[in-house]
Design an enzyme around this catalytic site. Structure first.
Site, PDB file in Angstrom:
ATOM      1  N   HIS A  38     -82.135  11.079 -80.735  1.00 18.44           N
ATOM      2  CA  HIS A  38     -81.509  10.808 -82.028  1.00 18.44           C
ATOM      3  C   HIS A  38     -82.402  11.238 -83.192  1.00 18.44           C
ATOM      4  CE1 HIS A  38     -77.936   7.874 -81.633  1.00 18.44           C
ATOM      5  NE2 HIS A  38     -78.039   8.574 -80.514  1.00 18.44           N
ATOM      6  N   GLU A 107     -73.184  13.821 -82.178  1.00 20.32           N
ATOM      7  CA  GLU A 107     -72.647  12.833 -83.110  1.00 20.32           C
ATOM      8  C   GLU A 107     -73.073  13.207 -84.521  1.00 20.32           C
ATOM      9  OE1 GLU A 107     -73.533  11.349 -79.237  1.00 20.32           O
ATOM     10  OE2 GLU A 107     -75.032  10.968 -80.768  1.00 20.32           O
TER      11      GLU A 107
END
Length: 323
Positions: A38, A107
């Site tokens: 991330h 994402e």
């Protein structure tokens, strides 16, 4: 025997702690490990997001047995696929063949940072397929030239290649991603125990390939404390990937989950120290046909106690249940 994995959750611990945790997970007897990749945490309360690939390099040197895997890397926005191929080959060499490259279509939370916008899911799948083909071509050795719809590769070559390329896992959430995984992947990755995903994977060429699931858990001798921590850090989990993939910032997840209650979280995530509750949470994955399940212990500071408990109590209980 279903294999039980440990998750290095980069959103909830710093890089040195993550490496310490996976070393202890290896000692505790976990069968494999996975690592999130991330740029942002889901929620501000998680508080971390170091560079996963540096953590993987350190983990490869600090461990000797436990397999490593990205869960998952997006090879289309923050990273060009040619760079992903180079990173994966390097980690495979550092780990002496213990690495698997888990890939997904990404994402908005993490990929928006490079300013390329966030296209529709159909375009993201198109980009993803092109990226996987580039990575596989580079794994084969030699120079690669590519002029595609979304990516260009100019005379690229991986100069340090492992004897065996890292297996490629592909994350799925619907029919289109299952088709890509069955056709292009060596294994499938999912975060929901849906047999339909695996059936679709099999229909498109995935039969006989490994299937890896992931499940959040929250160990604490004080169940109320576990529920509170799970609610503070993981209440976003139940929104589903069609929502989670679109939200651009931790504040967006704060807003989207403002009405999720601690009781809601406790119904979805096993909390406390009763190993049977954890066994029953894993059972739907086993019944759906997953061959591996990676557990995510919620809360960075809780990892040492969780790992000790896992070694003594949880892993024996899971192996007794699913031998």
């Amino acid at each position: 025997m279903v294999q039980i994995g440990y998750t290095m959750m980069t959103e909830q611990a710093g890089p040195r702690d993550l490496v310490d945790h996976v070393v202890r997970a290896e000692e505790a007897g976990f069968d494999f490990s996975v690592t999130s990749d991330h740029y942002f945490p889901w929620l501000r309360s998680q508080g971390h997001s170091p560079y996963a690939w540096a953590v993987l390099g350190a983990a490869a040197q600090a461990t000797s047995r436990i397999p490593l895997m990205t869960y998952v890397t997006c090879p289309t926005f923050r990273y060009h696929p040619a760079v992903v191929a180079q990173k994966a080959a390097t980690v495979q060499l550092l780990s002496e063949g213990r690495f698997r490259l888990g890939l997904g279509s990404g994402e908005n939370l993490n990929e928006h940072v490079v300013g390329g916008g966030w296209p529709s899911v159909d375009v993201r799948h198109e980009m993803f397929e092109e990226a996987v083909k580039i990575i596989r071509a580079l794994f084969q050795g030699g120079h690669v030239n590519h002029r595609g719809t979304h990516f260009d590769v100019e005379s690229a070559r991986l100069w340090d290649l492992p004897d065996e390329a890292p297996p490629i896992g592909i994350a799925v959430s619907g029919e289109r991603s299952c088709e890509l995984a069955g056709r292009l992947g060596d294994l499938v990755i999912a975060t929901e125990p849906k047999a339909g995903l695996l059936e679709a994977f099999d229909r498109h060429g995935g039969e006989g390939k490994p299937r890896v699931g992931q499940l959040p858990v929250c160990y604490d001798p004080d169940r109320d404390a576990a529920v509170k921590r799970a609610h503070a850090q993981f209440r976003w989990f139940g929104s589903g990937w069609k929502v989670n993939a679109e939200l651009p910032h931790p504040d967006s997840f704060e807003a989207a989950t403002q009405f999720v209650t601690p009781d809601d979280v406790a119904e979805a995530i096993p909390c406390g120290d009763d190993p049977e509750a954890f066994v029953e949470a894993v059972r739907p994955y086993v019944e759906a046909g997953f061959t591996e399940v990676a557990l995510v212990q919620i809360g960075g500071e809780s990892q040492p106690a969780y790992l000790d408990w896992s070694e003594k109590t949880l892993l024996p209980a899971l192996r007794d249940a699913f031998a």
